[in-house]
Motif scaffolding. Sequence first.
Motif, short mmCIF file in Angstrom:
data_model
loop_
_atom_site.label_atom_id
_atom_site.label_comp_id
_atom_site.label_asym_id
_atom_site.label_seq_id
_atom_site.Cartn_x
_atom_site.Cartn_y
_atom_site.Cartn_z
N TYR A 291 0.84 -1.20 0.00
CA TYR A 291 0.00 0.00 0.00
C TYR A 291 0.87 1.25 0.00
CZ TYR A 291 -4.10 -2.85 1.25
OH TYR A 291 -5.12 -3.77 1.26
N SER A 363 -6.06 -6.52 13.77
CA SER A 363 -7.32 -7.15 13.36
C SER A 363 -8.51 -6.47 14.02
CB SER A 363 -7.31 -8.64 13.68
OG SER A 363 -7.09 -8.86 15.07
N LYS A 366 -9.14 -3.02 12.37
CA LYS A 366 -9.88 -3.18 11.12
C LYS A 366 -11.36 -3.45 11.40
CE LYS A 366 -10.26 -6.02 6.97
NZ LYS A 366 -9.72 -7.17 6.21
N THR A 412 -9.33 4.00 2.25
CA THR A 412 -8.64 2.72 2.01
C THR A 412 -8.20 2.10 3.32
OG1 THR A 412 -7.84 3.58 -0.12
CG2 THR A 412 -6.77 1.60 0.72
N TYR A 413 -7.89 2.94 4.30
CA TYR A 413 -7.38 2.45 5.59
C TYR A 413 -8.35 1.51 6.30
CZ TYR A 413 -10.35 5.85 8.09
OH TYR A 413 -11.41 6.55 8.61
N GLU A 415 -9.73 -1.04 5.09
CA GLU A 415 -9.57 -2.42 4.64
C GLU A 415 -8.29 -3.08 5.15
OE1 GLU A 415 -7.54 -2.38 0.28
OE2 GLU A 415 -9.55 -1.51 0.36
N TYR A 416 -7.40 -2.27 5.80
CA TYR A 416 -6.11 -2.83 6.21
C TYR A 416 -5.64 -2.15 7.49
CZ TYR A 416 -1.36 -4.71 5.55
OH TYR A 416 -0.17 -5.37 5.70
N TYR A 418 -2.93 -1.95 9.15
CA TYR A 418 -1.63 -1.29 9.25
C TYR A 418 -1.62 0.11 8.64
CZ TYR A 418 0.61 -5.67 10.70
OH TYR A 418 0.98 -6.81 11.39
#
Length: 504
Positions: A291, A363, A366, A412-413, A415-416, A418
């Motif tokens: 990313y 996890s 998210k 976008t953050y 979905e992930y 980190y």
Amino acid sequence: MKNYEDLTKEELIQLLLEKDIELRDLRIKYDKLILKYDNEHQRQLRDTYNTFVKKNEKLEPMDEAINEAEAKATKKRGQKPGSHNFTYDLKPTRTIIKELEESERICPSCGEVMVEIGSDSTKKIIKYPATYEVVEIITKKYACKNPNCDSTVRQQASDDIFGHSPVTPSVVADVINMKYSLGVPLDRYSKYLISKGINLSTQCLSNYVLEAADILNPLYSRLKYELTHNRANVIHADETTLKILDIKDREKCYMFVYTTTFYDNPVYIYEFSESRKTDKTEELFKDYKGYLVCDKYAGYDKFKDKLLGIQRCMAHARRYFFDVLKGLTPKEAKQSKARLVVEKFDKLFNQEKIFKEKKYTISVIKEKRNTNEYQKLVDSLHDEIWDIKAQPGSLLEKAVNYAKNSWDELFTYREYGYLEISNNIAERSVKPFVIARKNFLFSKTENGAQASGVLFSIIQTAKANGLCIERYLEYILNNINKIEIDDILPWSEKLPKELKLNLK
């Protein structure tokens, strides 16, 4: 507690997630300590610097260039280190004589013992805290005494990276630190050395700075590899302008900055580009599939289909609306639509703050970012922005258009785990260069700007890893050709403890 080998796969994954959070929290805490130390250290060094440079002294023309090193260097690029044509009159305080033991003087051709036929003398400058020492090193030369033997002269091999030049890694490390950490021009530093009885011209210092960049380029390349192979699979990017005098018909060039996240070893890469095109970014990312966190600059659009995703900086989008408020009176600001948008942005930022305070794993972060409650905050921000009817050409219209055009990539953050909500890490990494640029204003040549990128990368990465810049530079200049590159990386456990900053 169970042994690692007794843990199930699920338990190991959970343990790794918990370690991620521990690392992130330690990095954030460590970062604050380094910033505090750096501010105090910079003040102390500047106080020292002001003892030999008047505060009201005007910049000389070449003082304004970051790499007057390139402009004033007398050697050609690629010339062997230490091969300079200059004279100097240094009086040594002590002499070191390097000679071979008799057992080492056996002629390899006929077995006779070689006899002394002369010596080479080199005067070296060693930099100690707040002082310098000139040491004369005499290296004995030997030849076979057998008249029938044509064996060549034999002497001890030198491991001095700067050859027969007078400087040592301690001096060059100090020059680089003063120039790139404090913005002290080489002209002024040369005057300082002369005041100490060491007659090293600006041209000589320029050569050594460029040589150091060449010598340290393998470390720079390795840091770039570490950046693009980071564990979190996230890179932050930003860029800032840099004027290059020798590039005609182009007012601005750029220095791109790339960083890892708080979940990895800190790596800060500065790379010069003759334009704002992201061609060099594309070369850097040729093996990277993770990313990218960046602002809305269209140059990064080419990576949309090449990477897992792009996270556009939400702080950037918020800033456009906040800038609208700056031009309003308190009464106008209170009634402004921009204020409502800023408040809704802040609710999202506050959620991220809470996640970190509660030490949620990746996890869980998210998961929390995708709850119904979180979605309501996103929908509320969306509706507020889309309901605004801004006056054409106004700052508010600019803010609305920026948010609308980057909307999907602002999230976008989610979905992930980190990914960060903003690009503050990279933007903060640009600041040291911007601050230094205020001192040097421009760069003279493209080659010099590239060398500056190498040295800036090593300095800022070392600082972020809690190392004393000057001591680390001296250490790697002494050892880059002697030990494995892994052992001199800024986070290597094999680095001497004395290179570490004493952070409290």
